[in-house]
Design a protein around this motif. Structure first.
Motif, PDB file in Angstrom:
ATOM      1  N   VAL A 137      90.350 -32.960  72.377  1.00 25.46           N
ATOM      2  CA  VAL A 137      90.099 -33.049  70.900  1.00 25.46           C
ATOM      3  C   VAL A 137      89.863 -31.844  70.300  1.00 25.46           C
ATOM      4  O   VAL A 137      89.144 -31.032  70.798  1.00 25.46           O
ATOM      5  N   SER A 138      90.740 -31.609  69.180  1.00 20.14           N
ATOM      6  CA  SER A 138      90.435 -30.317  68.428  1.00 20.14           C
ATOM      7  C   SER A 138      89.493 -30.348  67.602  1.00 20.14           C
ATOM      8  O   SER A 138      89.560 -29.473  66.400  1.00 20.14           O
ATOM      9  N   ARG A 139      88.262 -30.809  67.799  1.00 20.46           N
ATOM     10  CA  ARG A 139      87.142 -30.603  67.006  1.00 20.46           C
ATOM     11  C   ARG A 139      85.832 -31.055  67.697  1.00 20.46           C
ATOM     12  O   ARG A 139      86.095 -31.512  68.737  1.00 20.46           O
ATOM     13  N   GLU A 140      84.548 -30.646  67.123  1.00 20.87           N
ATOM     14  CA  GLU A 140      83.540 -31.504  67.680  1.00 20.87           C
ATOM     15  C   GLU A 140      83.694 -32.993  67.686  1.00 20.87           C
ATOM     16  O   GLU A 140      84.096 -33.513  66.517  1.00 20.87           O
ATOM     17  N   LEU A 141      83.165 -33.876  68.655  1.00 24.57           N
ATOM     18  CA  LEU A 141      83.146 -35.271  68.379  1.00 24.57           C
ATOM     19  C   LEU A 141      82.410 -35.535  67.345  1.00 24.57           C
ATOM     20  O   LEU A 141      81.177 -35.003  66.799  1.00 24.57           O
ATOM     21  N   LYS A 142      82.737 -36.741  66.596  1.00 22.76           N
ATOM     22  CA  LYS A 142      81.711 -37.230  65.579  1.00 22.76           C
ATOM     23  C   LYS A 142      80.489 -37.790  66.290  1.00 22.76           C
ATOM     24  O   LYS A 142      80.447 -38.283  67.340  1.00 22.76           O
ATOM     25  N   PRO A 143      79.205 -37.461  65.458  1.00 21.97           N
ATOM     26  CA  PRO A 143      77.945 -38.184  65.754  1.00 21.97           C
ATOM     27  C   PRO A 143      78.230 -39.670  66.323  1.00 21.97           C
ATOM     28  O   PRO A 143      77.612 -40.030  67.186  1.00 21.97           O
ATOM     29  N   THR A 144      78.893 -40.472  65.501  1.00 18.75           N
ATOM     30  CA  THR A 144      79.288 -41.676  65.974  1.00 18.75           C
ATOM     31  C   THR A 144      80.050 -41.946  67.115  1.00 18.75           C
ATOM     32  O   THR A 144      79.629 -43.016  67.696  1.00 18.75           O
ATOM     33  N   PRO A 169      79.617 -35.355  53.824  1.00 22.35           N
ATOM     34  CA  PRO A 169      79.478 -35.848  55.453  1.00 22.35           C
ATOM     35  C   PRO A 169      80.267 -37.438  55.510  1.00 22.35           C
ATOM     36  O   PRO A 169      80.011 -37.945  54.532  1.00 22.35           O
ATOM     37  N   TRP A 170      80.967 -37.752  56.542  1.00 18.70           N
ATOM     38  CA  TRP A 170      81.255 -36.783  57.595  1.00 18.70           C
ATOM     39  C   TRP A 170      82.552 -36.177  57.567  1.00 18.70           C
ATOM     40  O   TRP A 170      83.503 -36.732  56.887  1.00 18.70           O
ATOM     41  N   ASN A 171      82.602 -34.784  57.843  1.00 21.35           N
ATOM     42  CA  ASN A 171      84.107 -34.195  58.019  1.00 21.35           C
ATOM     43  C   ASN A 171      84.037 -33.324  59.070  1.00 21.35           C
ATOM     44  O   ASN A 171      83.060 -32.825  59.311  1.00 21.35           O
ATOM     45  N   GLU A 187      82.733 -30.006  57.821  1.00 22.26           N
ATOM     46  CA  GLU A 187      81.248 -30.094  57.649  1.00 22.26           C
ATOM     47  C   GLU A 187      80.314 -30.136  59.100  1.00 22.26           C
ATOM     48  O   GLU A 187      79.223 -29.413  58.933  1.00 22.26           O
ATOM     49  N   GLU A 188      80.713 -30.902  60.001  1.00 21.97           N
ATOM     50  CA  GLU A 188      79.993 -31.101  61.237  1.00 21.97           C
ATOM     51  C   GLU A 188      80.049 -29.836  61.750  1.00 21.97           C
ATOM     52  O   GLU A 188      79.132 -29.352  62.442  1.00 21.97           O
ATOM     53  N   PHE A 189      81.150 -29.173  61.789  1.00 25.89           N
ATOM     54  CA  PHE A 189      81.048 -27.616  62.426  1.00 25.89           C
ATOM     55  C   PHE A 189      80.061 -26.716  61.874  1.00 25.89           C
ATOM     56  O   PHE A 189      79.377 -26.088  62.640  1.00 25.89           O
ATOM     57  N   VAL A 190      80.231 -26.738  60.627  1.00 24.07           N
ATOM     58  CA  VAL A 190      79.107 -25.901  59.917  1.00 24.07           C
ATOM     59  C   VAL A 190      77.718 -26.241  60.155  1.00 24.07           C
ATOM     60  O   VAL A 190      76.908 -25.468  60.509  1.00 24.07           O
ATOM     61  N   ARG A 191      77.586 -27.748  60.054  1.00 31.54           N
ATOM     62  CA  ARG A 191      76.372 -28.018  60.382  1.00 31.54           C
ATOM     63  C   ARG A 191      75.664 -27.691  61.756  1.00 31.54           C
ATOM     64  O   ARG A 191      74.648 -27.147  61.833  1.00 31.54           O
TER      65      ARG A 191
END
Length: 401
Positions: free
Chosen positions: A147-154, A243-245, A248-252
């Motif tokens: 996955v090319s990003r952090e996983l979604k919190p969901t 949110p969610w994006n 946005e999640e990365f900066v958070r």
């Protein structure tokens, strides 16, 4: 702007490189200087959202690779060499998934890994979409997901609900520098008239969050962020993503989350119970963020470096006051010195107290080795990890419960 002789020389070289179409930082840069030279980059070519037809193509074939950056980083000499087990010691058929932008790189890694273990067969088949892969991992239908990003919190919560523990997410490569759609680095930008040229993550948390997990008090004016004179009492206007994006999640996670506590944004839109903050403007997509900052002298916002398509000032960042401040230049992102450089992940299901499947463990160790990062370097889109990053990933693998 005051400049030392060294800074003036650096600026002259940077201007010359910019005229040639290349902008990079210099190894002799003084990141502790009282005044940082504003680095100028011509706005990126405007990018547009993927069409439904492009999305369908990407899910079937993987996203087409962009033209590589002219400059390419050298491999870190401190990367460890992979020492393979006996070639017949591992065997089995495995099924994995990948984001559309990692379809190519994941298959290149697997091709090299299977050369070492000819009785191992790992498939990475369409549809290529990290979100779909994460859902299939939750269902127990996959052995791993690139996955090319952090996983979604969901996604994480869904996995935890299914298994009683979180997935194991291991960083396996750097993102790209500024390639549209390929996990570009993130920059904070202010209006070009703004006198501020560097901020700390602590200051950003103070202005962006309601939680202030980094310990600072609320910052609402540019004077709170170090500006003087006519700027001291001017309000800070925040431009961000609803949110969610992924951005946005990365900066958070990098700025607002701290010491195990999840940060919360100042509200940019009414959620039914909390009124919107008048100083906060949320966009639904990343495409107009730099335009919004360029049109507001008191704005600060973040965006992917591929989306800086308006005349704004991209500022330098440090972790804390007194620390070195790094601009998101190609060199600083490639060396992972810049605080908002990004990484890609391999996600697996590791049951606490149980050993990870040996093939999955060896695949991760191979990817994190010099040979594995050479595959990244050879692709020329994503950035290879530095040795400190691979050590952190290996520590996470070895210390997983």
């Amino acid at each position: 702007m005051k400049r030392t002789a060294r800074a003036a020389t650096a600026l002259a070289v940077t201007v010359a490189l910019a005229a040639a179409g290349t902008v990079t930082s210099l190894a002799s840069t003084d990141n502790n200087a009282d005044n940082l030279t504003t680095w100028a980059v011509a706005p990126q070519t405007k990018v547009a959202p993927q069409t439904p037809e492009q999305d369908e193509y990407n899910k079937t074939h993987g996203r087409p690779l962009p033209a590589p950056e002219l400059l390419q980083p050298t491999l870190d000499a401190g990367l460890g060499k992979y020492r393979a087990r006996p070639k017949n010691s591992l065997r089995g058929d495995y099924e994995c998934a990948a984001s559309d932008v990692l379809a190519d790189l994941s298959q290149k890694w697997i091709k090299e890994f299977e050369k070492k273990y000819p009785k191992v067969h790992i498939s990475v088949n369409p549809p290529y979409a990290g979100s779909l892969g994460a859902l299939e991992l939750i269902k127990g239908k996959l052995d791993c997901v690139f996955v090319s990003r952090e996983l979604k919190p969901t996604d994480i919560q869904g996995f935890h609900d299914a298994f009683g523990y979180d997935p194991l997410s291991i960083p396996i490569s750097g993102g790209s520098y500024r390639h549209f759609g390929f996990l570009d680095s993130v920059g904070f930008m202010v209006n070009k008239k703004n006198p501020v040229d560097k901020l700390t993550l602590d200051q950003l948390d103070a202005v962006l969050s309601t939680t202030h997990n980094r310990g600072g008090k609320a910052a609402t004016t540019w004077g709170d962020l170090g500006a003087t004179g006519d700027w001291a009492d001017k309000p800070v206007h925040i431009v961000g993503l609803q949110p969610w994006n992924g951005f946005e999640e990365f900066v958070r996670q990098r700025v607002l989350d701290h010491n195990g506590k999840r940060g919360e944004w100042r509200p940019g839109a009414a959620d039914g119970t909390t009124p919107a903050d008048p100083a906060v403007h949320w966009e639904k997509t990343v495409f107009n963020l730099s335009k919004a900052v360029s049109g507001d002298p008191y704005a600060i916002g973040y965006t992917g470096m591929a989306y800086v398509d308006s005349a704004v000032k991209v500022i330098s960042l440090s972790d804390h006051a007194g620390g070195p401040a790094y601009a998101p230049t190609y060199e600083n992102v490639a060396s992972a010195a810049y605080p908002l450089s990004r990484v890609t992940y391999l996600n697996v299901n590791k049951r606490p107290g149980k050993q990870l499947d040996p093939v999955m463990e060896e695949l991760i160790r191979f990817i994190l080795s010099k040979q594995g990062q050479q595959v990244v370097s050879g692709q020329q889109i994503f950035l290879p990890l530095r040795s400190g990053q691979t050590r952190n990933s290996l520590d996470a693998l070895d210390s997983a419960p």
